[in-house]
Motif scaffolding. Structure first.
Motif, PDB file in Angstrom:
ATOM      1  N   VAL A   1      18.508 -29.718  -2.114  1.00 15.12           N
ATOM      2  CA  VAL A   1      19.128 -28.902  -1.069  1.00 15.12           C
ATOM      3  C   VAL A   1      18.446 -29.163   0.277  1.00 15.12           C
ATOM      4  CG1 VAL A   1      19.726 -26.555  -0.378  1.00 15.12           C
ATOM      5  CG2 VAL A   1      19.603 -27.141  -2.802  1.00 15.12           C
TER       6      VAL A   1
ATOM      7  N   THR B   1      23.983 -29.659  -0.418  1.00 14.48           N
ATOM      8  CA  THR B   1      23.457 -29.686  -1.775  1.00 14.48           C
ATOM      9  C   THR B   1      24.010 -30.896  -2.508  1.00 14.48           C
ATOM     10  OG1 THR B   1      23.440 -27.268  -1.797  1.00 14.48           O
ATOM     11  CG2 THR B   1      23.196 -28.374  -3.915  1.00 14.48           C
TER      12      THR B   1
ATOM     13  N   ASN C   1      28.759 -29.838  -0.504  1.00 19.09           N
ATOM     14  CA  ASN C   1      28.307 -30.196  -1.845  1.00 19.09           C
ATOM     15  C   ASN C   1      28.755 -31.604  -2.206  1.00 19.09           C
ATOM     16  OD1 ASN C   1      27.188 -27.628  -2.394  1.00 19.09           O
ATOM     17  ND2 ASN C   1      29.197 -26.835  -2.894  1.00 19.09           N
TER      18      ASN C   1
END
Length: 89
Positions: free
Chosen positions: A25, A43, A82
């Motif tokens: 992260v 992330t 993500n």
């Protein structure tokens, strides 16, 4: 977020242990109005899954945020990015 993703994978019969799911992260801090704040959280999830489960894992990765308390709390306030790497064993 990791716990929610692990639960989504488990619900799809993909067993997840600590050595099979990792999240790296990075927070991006900017001062768009002269005050420092986190503007983006990136992330990268790394998953070790059984062969033949890639499509199922990708479906879980694409929808888990909808059930994630952290993601839903931050939605609209912080940009969430993500990505993932899926390794079939």
């Amino acid at each position: 977020m990791v716990g929610t993703l692990a639960g989504a994978l488990e619900a799809r019969q993909i067993t997840i242990t600590k050595d099979k799911l990792r999240a790296d992260v990075q927070g991006v801090i900017e001062a768009p109005e002269g005050v420092l704040k986190i503007t983006t959280i990136r992330t990268k999830f790394t998953l070790l899954i059984p062969k033949g489960k890639r499509e199922t894992a990708e479906r879980a990765l694409n929808v888990f945020e909808k059930a994630c308390p952290v993601a839903q709390t931050l939605k609209g306030a912080i940009n969430m990015e993500n990505t993932w790497e899926i390794i079939e064993e």
